[in-house]
Design an enzyme around this catalytic site. Structure first.
Site, PDB file in Angstrom:
ATOM      1  N   HIS A 135      47.767   0.077  41.738  1.00  0.00           N
ATOM      2  CA  HIS A 135      46.416  -0.462  42.285  1.00  0.00           C
ATOM      3  C   HIS A 135      45.669  -0.004  40.820  1.00  0.00           C
ATOM      4  O   HIS A 135      44.761  -0.903  40.276  1.00  0.00           O
ATOM      5  CB  HIS A 135      45.877  -0.392  43.336  1.00  0.00           C
ATOM      6  CG  HIS A 135      46.471  -0.523  44.521  1.00  0.00           C
ATOM      7  ND1 HIS A 135      47.347   0.117  45.440  1.00  0.00           N
ATOM      8  CD2 HIS A 135      46.721  -1.767  45.200  1.00  0.00           C
ATOM      9  CE1 HIS A 135      47.828  -0.454  46.415  1.00  0.00           C
ATOM     10  NE2 HIS A 135      47.389  -1.806  46.086  1.00  0.00           N
TER      11      HIS A 135
ATOM     12  N   GLY B  61      48.713  -7.938  40.302  1.00  0.00           N
ATOM     13  CA  GLY B  61      49.922  -7.337  39.913  1.00  0.00           C
ATOM     14  C   GLY B  61      51.163  -8.282  39.891  1.00  0.00           C
ATOM     15  O   GLY B  61      51.485  -9.176  40.789  1.00  0.00           O
TER      16      GLY B  61
ATOM     17  N   SER C 159      54.552   0.993  46.040  1.00  0.00           N
ATOM     18  CA  SER C 159      53.876   0.057  47.163  1.00  0.00           C
ATOM     19  C   SER C 159      53.413   0.823  48.168  1.00  0.00           C
ATOM     20  O   SER C 159      53.834   1.844  48.240  1.00  0.00           O
ATOM     21  CB  SER C 159      55.182  -0.861  47.685  1.00  0.00           C
ATOM     22  OG  SER C 159      54.986  -1.177  48.969  1.00  0.00           O
TER      23      SER C 159
HETATM   24  P1  AMP Z   1      47.960  -4.965  47.694  1.00  0.00           P
HETATM   25  O1  AMP Z   1      47.197  -3.755  48.095  1.00  0.00           O
HETATM   26  O2  AMP Z   1      49.675  -4.739  48.363  1.00  0.00           O
HETATM   27  O3  AMP Z   1      47.634  -6.253  48.491  1.00  0.00           O
HETATM   28  O4  AMP Z   1      48.176  -5.113  46.270  1.00  0.00           O
HETATM   29  C1  AMP Z   1      46.833  -5.387  45.632  1.00  0.00           C
HETATM   30  C2  AMP Z   1      47.192  -5.930  44.184  1.00  0.00           C
HETATM   31  O5  AMP Z   1      47.886  -4.807  43.510  1.00  0.00           O
HETATM   32  C3  AMP Z   1      48.012  -7.052  44.115  1.00  0.00           C
HETATM   33  O6  AMP Z   1      47.668  -7.759  42.918  1.00  0.00           O
HETATM   34  C4  AMP Z   1      49.652  -6.326  43.733  1.00  0.00           C
HETATM   35  O7  AMP Z   1      50.421  -7.242  43.191  1.00  0.00           O
HETATM   36  C5  AMP Z   1      48.979  -5.008  42.768  1.00  0.00           C
HETATM   37  N1  AMP Z   1      49.971  -4.026  43.037  1.00  0.00           N
HETATM   38  C6  AMP Z   1      50.509  -3.494  44.117  1.00  0.00           C
HETATM   39  N2  AMP Z   1      51.590  -2.749  43.709  1.00  0.00           N
HETATM   40  C7  AMP Z   1      51.735  -2.684  42.294  1.00  0.00           C
HETATM   41  C8  AMP Z   1      52.409  -2.001  41.221  1.00  0.00           C
HETATM   42  N3  AMP Z   1      53.175  -1.569  41.896  1.00  0.00           N
HETATM   43  N4  AMP Z   1      52.233  -2.242  39.991  1.00  0.00           N
HETATM   44  C9  AMP Z   1      51.292  -3.184  39.608  1.00  0.00           C
HETATM   45  N5  AMP Z   1      50.370  -3.879  40.539  1.00  0.00           N
HETATM   46  C10 AMP Z   1      50.614  -3.804  41.930  1.00  0.00           C
END
Ligand code: AMP
Length: 286
Positions: free
Chosen positions: A37, A149, A187
């Site tokens: 993030h 991401g 993640s």
């Molecule tokens: P989330 O909180 O899982 O909904 O993710 C929020 C944003 O962070 C989304 O655009 C994801 O694709 C991005 N994201 C999550 N994990 C990663 C990672 N390991 N590397 C880059 N971006 C990420």
């Protein structure tokens, strides 16, 4: 960092930002922030002058209520992390602020095959909920640039289609996957892996890279079969899907010469935790 809970207050502030002709970068998240993030925030800081991060665990994109209940919520730590990278604005709304008309206000957009393959097949309704919340948040923030991401490859492809369909002025910037030292894609769900499963999880990225080295000479079906066999040989791991697809249409690709942009996407269970990952196999930018 400014912290808003109400749409009205956030919009009032952003109105002022826009009047001063400052550009707005937006990063929607579900919290439990990690370096993945933060990489989006850093990129947004480079490209825009006011960076807004949303933390909202969106109930409409969970097809499994246990997953929603167990989703990690770590707001105090998240605020520390956001401050460490000099985030300008945190938007941390309640469900009623995001969905004033209730949860069932569906979007009238058609994503076709983009939303039915891979994650769409195994998480019915997930992308409807995701598109609903991203659309609503974009309506609230109206950013110049939206940072997402590559980790959620299919999600980014659907948002690209949504921006096109709605003729949005917001530009989508897709940022590379940030990985742990051992290769596991970061993640928020990784903290829920058992010690044994965490130890075996880096095998996913190792196998994806290995698959990439064979892509020009081997049959794609054979590569997918080999990958599945290796993952399923790990205790408690069960591959849900592996697909090698065109990076824009997400249609399956059978051979290296069939597309200029090829990505391998996978989802696997590791005990009770579902992990996704992907790896770009070919990307001709011209
Ligand atoms: P989330 O909180 O899982 O909904 O993710 C929020 C944003 O962070 C989304 O655009 C994801 O694709 C991005 N994201 C999550 N994990 C990663 C990672 N390991 N590397 C880059 N971006 C990420």
């Amino acid at each position: 960092m400014l912290n808003f809970k109400k749409v009205e207050d956030l919009q009032q502030y952003l109105e002022d930002v826009k009047q001063k002709r400052r550009s707005i970068g937006f990063i929607p998240t579900m919290g439990a922030l990690h370096d993945g993030h933060l990489s989006l925030i850093k990129r947004a800081k480079e490209e825009t002058s006011c960076v807004v991060v949303c933390i909202f665990v969106n109930p409409t994109q969970f097809n499994d209520t246990a997953d929603l209940d167990k989703y990690p919520r770590t707001i105090a730590n998240d605020i520390l992390q956001l401050t460490s990278v000099e985030t300008d604005v945190l938007f941390f709304p309640d469900v009623e602020e995001v969905y004033p008309k209730g949860l069932n206000t569906k979007l009238e957009l058609d994503f076709g095959q983009l939303a039915t393959v891979m994650e769409g097949e195994f998480r019915p309704g997930h992308f409807d909920g995701m598109a609903q919340v991203v659309n609503r948040l974009l309506e609230i923030v109206k950013p110049n640039k939206l940072f997402m991401g590559q980790k959620d490859f299919q999600q980014a492809a659907i948002v690209r289609s949504m921006l096109k369909q709605t003729e949005s002025n917001t530009e989508l910037i897709i940022c590379p996957i940030v990985r742990e030292m051992d290769g596991l894609a970061m993640s928020s769900r990784n903290v829920r892996l058992t010690t044994e499963n965490r130890k075996n999880a880096p095998k996913i990225s190792k196998l994806l890279i290995e698959l990439g080295t064979k892509i020009k000479r081997e049959n794609f079906d054979k590569l997918k079969e080999e990958f599945a066999k290796e993952i399923n040989s790990l205790p408690e791991f069960k591959l849900e899907y592996i697909d090698i697809v065109d990076g824009i249409t997400l249609q399956s690709v059978d051979a290296y010469d069939d597309s200029d942009f090829i990505v391998v996407c996978i989802a696997t269970w590791a005990g009770k935790i579902r992990l996704i990952d992907n790896y770009i196999l070919k990307e001709n930018q011209d």
